[in-house]
Design a protein around this motif. Structure first.
Motif, PDB file in Angstrom:
ATOM      1  N   GLY A 256      -5.691   1.771   0.266  1.00 41.78           N
ATOM      2  CA  GLY A 256      -5.598   3.004   0.026  1.00 41.78           C
ATOM      3  C   GLY A 256      -4.177   3.458  -0.209  1.00 41.78           C
ATOM      4  O   GLY A 256      -3.636   2.736  -0.670  1.00 41.78           O
ATOM      5  N   LYS A 257      -3.983   4.662  -0.156  1.00 36.67           N
ATOM      6  CA  LYS A 257      -2.516   5.042  -0.469  1.00 36.67           C
ATOM      7  C   LYS A 257      -1.535   5.264   0.733  1.00 36.67           C
ATOM      8  O   LYS A 257      -0.428   5.672   0.606  1.00 36.67           O
ATOM      9  N   ASN A 258      -1.905   4.482   1.839  1.00 35.28           N
ATOM     10  CA  ASN A 258      -1.200   4.552   2.875  1.00 35.28           C
ATOM     11  C   ASN A 258      -0.976   3.296   3.742  1.00 35.28           C
ATOM     12  O   ASN A 258      -1.075   2.849   4.708  1.00 35.28           O
ATOM     13  N   ALA A 259      -0.793   2.127   2.641  1.00 34.60           N
ATOM     14  CA  ALA A 259      -0.576   0.677   2.994  1.00 34.60           C
ATOM     15  C   ALA A 259       0.599   0.419   3.770  1.00 34.60           C
ATOM     16  O   ALA A 259       0.746  -0.497   4.457  1.00 34.60           O
ATOM     17  N   THR A 260       1.833   0.989   3.302  1.00 40.30           N
ATOM     18  CA  THR A 260       2.989   0.689   3.833  1.00 40.30           C
ATOM     19  C   THR A 260       3.290  -1.030   3.836  1.00 40.30           C
ATOM     20  O   THR A 260       3.419  -1.599   4.858  1.00 40.30           O
ATOM     21  N   VAL A 261       3.559  -1.504   2.610  1.00 39.69           N
ATOM     22  CA  VAL A 261       3.640  -3.017   2.580  1.00 39.69           C
ATOM     23  C   VAL A 261       5.319  -3.061   2.016  1.00 39.69           C
ATOM     24  O   VAL A 261       5.507  -2.447   1.124  1.00 39.69           O
ATOM     25  N   THR A 262       5.733  -3.846   2.803  1.00 37.74           N
ATOM     26  CA  THR A 262       7.370  -4.114   2.273  1.00 37.74           C
ATOM     27  C   THR A 262       7.417  -4.837   1.019  1.00 37.74           C
ATOM     28  O   THR A 262       6.660  -5.699   0.944  1.00 37.74           O
ATOM     29  N   ASN A 263       7.952  -4.330   0.223  1.00 38.44           N
ATOM     30  CA  ASN A 263       8.018  -5.040  -1.339  1.00 38.44           C
ATOM     31  C   ASN A 263       8.773  -6.342  -1.145  1.00 38.44           C
ATOM     32  O   ASN A 263       9.888  -6.569  -0.466  1.00 38.44           O
ATOM     33  N   PRO A 264       8.230  -7.306  -2.024  1.00 42.91           N
ATOM     34  CA  PRO A 264       8.882  -8.614  -2.072  1.00 42.91           C
ATOM     35  C   PRO A 264      10.303  -8.479  -2.777  1.00 42.91           C
ATOM     36  O   PRO A 264      10.318  -7.690  -3.763  1.00 42.91           O
ATOM     37  N   ALA A 265      11.163  -9.237  -2.235  1.00 42.75           N
ATOM     38  CA  ALA A 265      12.493  -8.989  -2.752  1.00 42.75           C
ATOM     39  C   ALA A 265      12.814  -9.870  -3.989  1.00 42.75           C
ATOM     40  O   ALA A 265      13.656  -9.483  -4.899  1.00 42.75           O
ATOM     41  N   GLY A 266      12.154 -10.755  -3.765  1.00 39.06           N
ATOM     42  CA  GLY A 266      12.320 -12.022  -4.778  1.00 39.06           C
ATOM     43  C   GLY A 266      11.191 -12.105  -5.965  1.00 39.06           C
ATOM     44  O   GLY A 266      10.305 -11.027  -5.995  1.00 39.06           O
ATOM     45  N   THR A 267      10.902 -13.359  -6.603  1.00 37.43           N
ATOM     46  CA  THR A 267       9.909 -13.670  -7.322  1.00 37.43           C
ATOM     47  C   THR A 267       8.816 -14.369  -6.913  1.00 37.43           C
ATOM     48  O   THR A 267       7.916 -14.606  -7.773  1.00 37.43           O
ATOM     49  N   ARG A 268       8.808 -14.808  -5.678  1.00 37.48           N
ATOM     50  CA  ARG A 268       7.936 -15.640  -5.182  1.00 37.48           C
ATOM     51  C   ARG A 268       7.379 -15.072  -3.792  1.00 37.48           C
ATOM     52  O   ARG A 268       8.446 -15.098  -2.928  1.00 37.48           O
ATOM     53  N   VAL A 269       6.128 -15.318  -3.519  1.00 35.86           N
ATOM     54  CA  VAL A 269       5.470 -14.615  -2.348  1.00 35.86           C
ATOM     55  C   VAL A 269       4.279 -15.658  -1.936  1.00 35.86           C
ATOM     56  O   VAL A 269       3.784 -16.238  -3.313  1.00 35.86           O
ATOM     57  N   ARG A 270       4.000 -15.794  -0.867  1.00 31.33           N
ATOM     58  CA  ARG A 270       2.469 -16.476  -0.364  1.00 31.33           C
ATOM     59  C   ARG A 270       1.450 -15.546  -0.116  1.00 31.33           C
ATOM     60  O   ARG A 270       1.756 -14.574   0.705  1.00 31.33           O
ATOM     61  N   GLU A 271       0.250 -15.777  -0.767  1.00 33.06           N
ATOM     62  CA  GLU A 271      -0.741 -14.865  -0.412  1.00 33.06           C
ATOM     63  C   GLU A 271      -1.766 -15.700   0.247  1.00 33.06           C
ATOM     64  O   GLU A 271      -1.909 -16.935  -0.362  1.00 33.06           O
TER      65      GLU A 271
ATOM     66  N   ARG B  88      10.113   4.308  -5.263  1.00 34.49           N
ATOM     67  CA  ARG B  88      11.112   3.281  -5.267  1.00 34.49           C
ATOM     68  C   ARG B  88      11.863   2.853  -4.039  1.00 34.49           C
ATOM     69  O   ARG B  88      13.257   2.959  -4.147  1.00 34.49           O
ATOM     70  N   ASN B  89      11.247   3.134  -2.818  1.00 37.84           N
ATOM     71  CA  ASN B  89      11.875   2.964  -1.509  1.00 37.84           C
ATOM     72  C   ASN B  89      11.962   1.403  -0.738  1.00 37.84           C
ATOM     73  O   ASN B  89      12.016   1.379   0.353  1.00 37.84           O
ATOM     74  N   ASP B  90      11.295   0.452  -1.567  1.00 35.70           N
ATOM     75  CA  ASP B  90      11.151  -0.699  -1.175  1.00 35.70           C
ATOM     76  C   ASP B  90       9.923  -0.903  -0.245  1.00 35.70           C
ATOM     77  O   ASP B  90       9.861  -2.014   0.361  1.00 35.70           O
ATOM     78  N   VAL B  91       9.079   0.105  -0.360  1.00 35.53           N
ATOM     79  CA  VAL B  91       7.932   0.207   0.515  1.00 35.53           C
ATOM     80  C   VAL B  91       6.835   0.465  -0.235  1.00 35.53           C
ATOM     81  O   VAL B  91       6.679   1.637  -1.116  1.00 35.53           O
ATOM     82  N   SER B  92       5.768  -0.455  -0.581  1.00 33.08           N
ATOM     83  CA  SER B  92       4.641  -0.220  -1.377  1.00 33.08           C
ATOM     84  C   SER B  92       3.702   0.761  -0.666  1.00 33.08           C
ATOM     85  O   SER B  92       3.198   0.304   0.417  1.00 33.08           O
TER      86      SER B  92
END
Length: 175
Positions: A129-144, A16-20
């Motif tokens: 894998g377990k080394n992705a380091t994705v910034t977590n979305p802060a809100g409820t909407r993202v674009r993929e 829970r450090n805001d990085v997935s």
């Protein structure tokens, strides 16, 4: 540009450090008449943005996976423009391809439809894998967006957070 239907995209942030550290996504998109994709010969990019800012944008170029000639390898019938069923698979156990750190597996599939014609639906499953380091979305909407060569499929996703706060699950509504 074609609409993307994302069944589920998941970001896992165990500490829970805001990085997935891990992500998965699966869904489908429909090709327009005459449109073709060829992930084994074109650059493939997954782009996740929020408010115009990139949270994650790995890119697999055919030459990025040397000594292989391509990151995605076509399976099934011989590589011919009008042959169906087609599938392309990518696997990097270390998830350490330059410009795509964390991207471990991916598949794209195009199937035959009734009458033996090539279907226009492309299904996909992509995972890290377990080394992705994705910034977590802060809100409820993202674009993929998924880009294969000059072709792009894109969707707006709605996200929810698990009770533990460790998992964000996102999905698109109908295009």
């Amino acid at each position: 540009l074609v609409p993307l239907t994302t069944r589920r995209t998941t970001f896992t942030d165990r500490n829970r450090n805001d990085v997935s550290e891990k992500w998965t996504t699966r869904g489908e998109f429909l090709l327009n008449a005459g449109q073709r994709i060829d992930p084994d010969a074109e650059d493939v990019q997954l782009l996740v943005t929020e408010g115009g800012d990139a949270l994650y944008k790995p890119e697999l170029r055919p030459a990025s996976c040397a000594p292989l000639t391509s990151c995605f390898v076509q399976k099934g019938p011989a590589k011919q423009p009008d042959t169906c069923t087609k599938s392309w698979k990518f696997t990097d156990k270390q998830a350490d391809v330059v410009d795509a750190i964390g991207w471990k597996t991916g598949t794209f599939k195009q199937r035959k439809v009734t009458g033996g014609l090539c279907g226009n639906k492309i299904t996909f499953t992509l995972a890290s894998g377990k080394n992705a380091t994705v910034t977590n979305p802060a809100g409820t909407r993202v674009r993929e967006s998924i880009r294969i060569g000059d072709d792009c499929a894109s969707a707006l996703l709605t996200c929810t957070t698990s009770a533990s706060g460790k998992v964000r699950k996102c999905a698109s509504t109908s295009p």
